[in-house]
Design an enzyme around this catalytic site. Structure first.
Site, PDB file in Angstrom:
ATOM      1  N   GLU A 247      -3.302  14.028  35.765  1.00 38.79           N
ATOM      2  CA  GLU A 247      -4.743  13.931  36.032  1.00 38.79           C
ATOM      3  C   GLU A 247      -5.192  12.637  35.380  1.00 38.79           C
ATOM      4  O   GLU A 247      -5.290  12.554  34.147  1.00 38.79           O
ATOM      5  CB  GLU A 247      -5.476  15.123  35.410  1.00 38.79           C
ATOM      6  CG  GLU A 247      -5.072  16.467  35.973  1.00 38.79           C
ATOM      7  CD  GLU A 247      -5.625  16.701  37.371  1.00 38.79           C
ATOM      8  OE1 GLU A 247      -6.698  16.162  37.691  1.00 38.79           O
ATOM      9  OE2 GLU A 247      -4.976  17.419  38.146  1.00 38.79           O
ATOM     10  N   CYS A 281     -14.042  12.115  33.348  1.00 35.34           N
ATOM     11  CA  CYS A 281     -13.186  11.519  34.386  1.00 35.34           C
ATOM     12  C   CYS A 281     -13.932  11.452  35.705  1.00 35.34           C
ATOM     13  O   CYS A 281     -13.862  10.449  36.406  1.00 35.34           O
ATOM     14  CB  CYS A 281     -11.885  12.277  34.510  1.00 35.34           C
ATOM     15  SG  CYS A 281     -12.089  14.040  34.737  1.00 35.34           S
TER      16      CYS A 281
HETATM   17  P1  NAD Z   1      -4.670   7.842  27.156  1.00 39.94           P
HETATM   18  O1  NAD Z   1      -3.830   7.743  28.368  1.00 39.94           O
HETATM   19  O2  NAD Z   1      -4.726   6.690  26.241  1.00 39.94           O
HETATM   20  O3  NAD Z   1      -4.182   9.070  26.238  1.00 39.94           O
HETATM   21  C1  NAD Z   1      -4.156  10.404  26.717  1.00 39.94           C
HETATM   22  C2  NAD Z   1      -3.096  11.172  25.946  1.00 39.94           C
HETATM   23  O4  NAD Z   1      -1.812  10.652  26.282  1.00 39.94           O
HETATM   24  C3  NAD Z   1      -3.192  11.067  24.430  1.00 39.94           C
HETATM   25  O5  NAD Z   1      -2.813  12.290  23.867  1.00 39.94           O
HETATM   26  C4  NAD Z   1      -2.173   9.979  24.101  1.00 39.94           C
HETATM   27  O6  NAD Z   1      -1.683  10.053  22.782  1.00 39.94           O
HETATM   28  C5  NAD Z   1      -1.084  10.268  25.121  1.00 39.94           C
HETATM   29  N1  NAD Z   1      -0.262   9.125  25.521  1.00 39.94           N
HETATM   30  C6  NAD Z   1      -0.617   7.821  25.600  1.00 39.94           C
HETATM   31  N2  NAD Z   1       0.421   7.082  26.028  1.00 39.94           N
HETATM   32  C7  NAD Z   1       1.435   7.952  26.274  1.00 39.94           C
HETATM   33  C8  NAD Z   1       2.764   7.801  26.764  1.00 39.94           C
HETATM   34  N3  NAD Z   1       3.271   6.614  27.077  1.00 39.94           N
HETATM   35  N4  NAD Z   1       3.521   8.913  26.898  1.00 39.94           N
HETATM   36  C9  NAD Z   1       3.027  10.137  26.598  1.00 39.94           C
HETATM   37  N5  NAD Z   1       1.788  10.328  26.104  1.00 39.94           N
HETATM   38  C10 NAD Z   1       1.003   9.251  25.949  1.00 39.94           C
HETATM   39  O7  NAD Z   1      -6.090   8.294  27.681  1.00 39.94           O
HETATM   40  P2  NAD Z   1      -7.434   8.429  26.847  1.00 39.94           P
HETATM   41  O8  NAD Z   1      -7.896   7.051  26.565  1.00 39.94           O
HETATM   42  O9  NAD Z   1      -7.236   9.388  25.745  1.00 39.94           O
HETATM   43  O10 NAD Z   1      -8.407   9.140  27.909  1.00 39.94           O
HETATM   44  C11 NAD Z   1      -9.221   8.451  28.780  1.00 39.94           C
HETATM   45  C12 NAD Z   1      -8.624   8.433  30.174  1.00 39.94           C
HETATM   46  O11 NAD Z   1      -8.326   9.763  30.593  1.00 39.94           O
HETATM   47  C13 NAD Z   1      -9.609   7.904  31.196  1.00 39.94           C
HETATM   48  O12 NAD Z   1      -8.943   7.027  32.070  1.00 39.94           O
HETATM   49  C14 NAD Z   1     -10.074   9.147  31.938  1.00 39.94           C
HETATM   50  O13 NAD Z   1     -10.559   8.938  33.239  1.00 39.94           O
HETATM   51  C15 NAD Z   1      -8.827   9.970  31.922  1.00 39.94           C
HETATM   52  N6  NAD Z   1      -9.142  11.385  32.153  1.00 39.94           N
HETATM   53  C16 NAD Z   1      -8.793  11.942  33.353  1.00 39.94           C
HETATM   54  C17 NAD Z   1      -9.109  13.274  33.624  1.00 39.94           C
HETATM   55  C18 NAD Z   1      -8.755  13.925  34.956  1.00 39.94           C
HETATM   56  O14 NAD Z   1      -8.851  15.145  35.053  1.00 39.94           O
HETATM   57  N7  NAD Z   1      -8.360  13.180  35.967  1.00 39.94           N
HETATM   58  C19 NAD Z   1      -9.772  14.031  32.654  1.00 39.94           C
HETATM   59  C20 NAD Z   1     -10.106  13.432  31.447  1.00 39.94           C
HETATM   60  C21 NAD Z   1      -9.779  12.096  31.205  1.00 39.94           C
END
Ligand code: NAD
Length: 475
Positions: A247, A281
């Protein structure tokens, strides 16, 4: 644990229903003040190994006990409900949102637990007679990894845990390092009602998420976060041929048609952009407005933005809290400065507005067009670019000209026209005269770069299963 006014000390992870700590710690800041509200363990490779091993050993029993699983979810829901005030306070102090929004998030988590506790995943009978029976059964995939972002720390975690558990998977959850507290508390609560190892909650940075996605045992990775991280997760999980649900980010367009009554929709539209300080999101992230309404819409939204009360989430008068962290605020500032350099007009906001914490005033940007970063990229903050259009077909074309495809909406007084436009919008969810709204059991899914697979509703539970076919000819 919360002590007094949001002061938090000593958090533990949950591995095998026991507290687990680490010598290394991560500090969690209150985004409204920049002060540390909790220190959490930064887990190491031993914790990852233990958490996965514990989930694996719990799997054998858990996968066989459909009724017991549903009962356990009922009990978990009761505990979350009982502790709703504390959980809401934790969310406000780690994420920044106003307390009333945190309460809604906890209530949403309760609803999810309730919904999934009542969900029975049925076999599909393709044919059954005296001679032959062909059945598709949906078996749990195994150990599932759940990796979550900061914006709805508890809500997003429960949206993964509840379907995974009801489907018969056991879980290792890794929340965002910015907002791990509510999930660690959930883990602690779960020790009272879930068998050891069924839900393990560990804290740490991106590296921990990647190690979990790479680990040989989990068969499923459910990830919510940015597109870039999603790609990395997909490539690592793909090497292990694991199931993935991704997501990811969005840049949702909303198109107003020229028959819309601005006064009627302005409030709802505004909060579809700015709720949770734009860190949703499926927030409206760019608005397409016809020539005839352009000035009126810009002024109506800017007026609302100027009137909003921005402040700490624990102040009952607060309507808009801070951004969750410094990095995100810098990104938002950068996008606004870039738009101004390209000739856009900043009609409201454009400033931090407060000296402490990660605040940024709700910002309405006009005289801006596709090709400028704030229109083309996901801002994930309290900023709305408003783009002028002349022909509806052109607005639809521009709305679709994005690598994102999470949500989109059309706003009109004429449902027939609205339906026609809605059909043409390229997004996982399309709304008419609404945005972000959901009903019970509604799935969420992103197309294009916004995701892979589906979360929510029975589709969300099926995502944690693999189909097996039984073709049985009677002897
Ligand atoms: P992010 O991708 O930086 O981090 C999300 C999670 O992933 C964190 O727990 C992080 O530690 C982990 N992570 C980061 N890199 C990783 C990797 N290489 N391997 C495994 N895990 C990893 O995202 P964020 O900045 O925390 O959140 C914001 C983003 O999330 C925005 O783009 C937003 O649109 C998206 N989002 C999407 C939805 C949806 O349902 N589509 C919902 C909420 C947020």
């Amino acid at each position: 644990m919360l002590e007094g006014k949001g002061i938090v000390v000593d958090w533990n992870m949950t591995i095998g229903a026991k507290p687990a700590s680490s010598k290394r710690a991560l500090a969690v800041e209150d985004p409204a003040t920049g002060t540390v509200v909790g220190t959490v363990p930064e887990c190491d490779s031993r914790h990852i190994r233990d958490a996965v091993a514990s989930a694996e050993s719990a799997l054998q029993c858990w996968r066989e006990e459909g009724e017991a699983r549903r009962d356990a979810l009922v009990r978990l829901r009761a505990l979350v409900y009982e502790n709703r005030d504390e959980l809401a306070e934790i969310i406000t102090h780690e994420e920044g949102k106003p307390l009333h929004e945190s309460r809604k998030e906890v209530a949403g988590a309760c609803s999810e637990l309730e919904y999934f506790s009542g969900l029975v995943i049925q076999d599909d009978i393709l044919t059954r007679n005296d001679h032959i029976e062909v059945r598709v059964v949906h078996r749990p995939m195994g150990v599932a990894v759940a990796i979550t972002p900061w914006n709805f720390p508890l809500g997003t975690a429960v949206a993964k845990i509840a379907p995974a558990l009801v489907a018969g998977c056991t879980v290792v959850l890794k929340p965002s390092p910015f907002t791990p507290l509510s999930c660690l508390r959930l883990g602690e609560l779960s020790r009272q009602v879930l068998p050891p190892g069924v839900l393990n909650v560990i804290s740490g940075g991106d590296r921990v998420g990647e190690a979990l996605a790479r680990h040989g045992v989990p068969r499923m990775v459910s990830f919510t976060g940015s597109v870039d991280s999603g790609r990395r997760v997909a490539s690592v999980a793909g090497r292990g041929l694991k199931g993935t649900v991704l997501e990811l980010g969005g840049n949702d367009p909303a198109i107003l048609l020229d028959d819309v009554d601005v006064e009627v929709i302005v409030d709802e539209l505004f909060w579809n952009v700015f709720a949770n300080c734009g860190q949703v999101c499926v927030a409206v992230k760019r608005l397409y407005v016809p020539d005839v309404l352009y000035e009126e819409v810009v002024e109506a939204l800017a007026e609302k933005a100027r009137a909003v009360t921005m402040g700490r989430g624990d102040d009952p008068s607060t309507e808009l809290g801070p951004l969750c962290n410094a990095v995100q605020r810098e990104r938002v500032e950068c996008l606004v400065e870039d738009a101004a350099r390209h000739g856009a007009k900043i009609c409201s906001g454009g400033n931090r507005g407060k000296s402490e914490g990660y605040f940024y005033e709700p910002t309405i940007i006009s005289d801006v067009d596709d090709g400028v970063r704030v229109v083309d990229e996901e801002q994930f903050g309290p900023v709305l670019p408003i783009v002028r259009y002349h022909l509806v077909e052109d607005a639809v074309r521009r709305a679709n000209a994005s690598h994102f495809g999470l949500g989109a909406s059309v706003w009109t007084g004429d449902s027939e026209r609205g339906r026609e436009v809605a059909e043409k919008l390229q997004a996982g969810t399309v709304w008419m005269n609404a945005h972000k709204s959901t009903v019970e059991g509604q799935p969420g899914t992103g197309i294009k770069a916004s995701g892979l697979g589906t979360e929510g509703g029975r589709w969300g539970a099926l995502a944690f299963t693999e189909p097996r076919v039984f073709y049985m000819k009677m002897g």
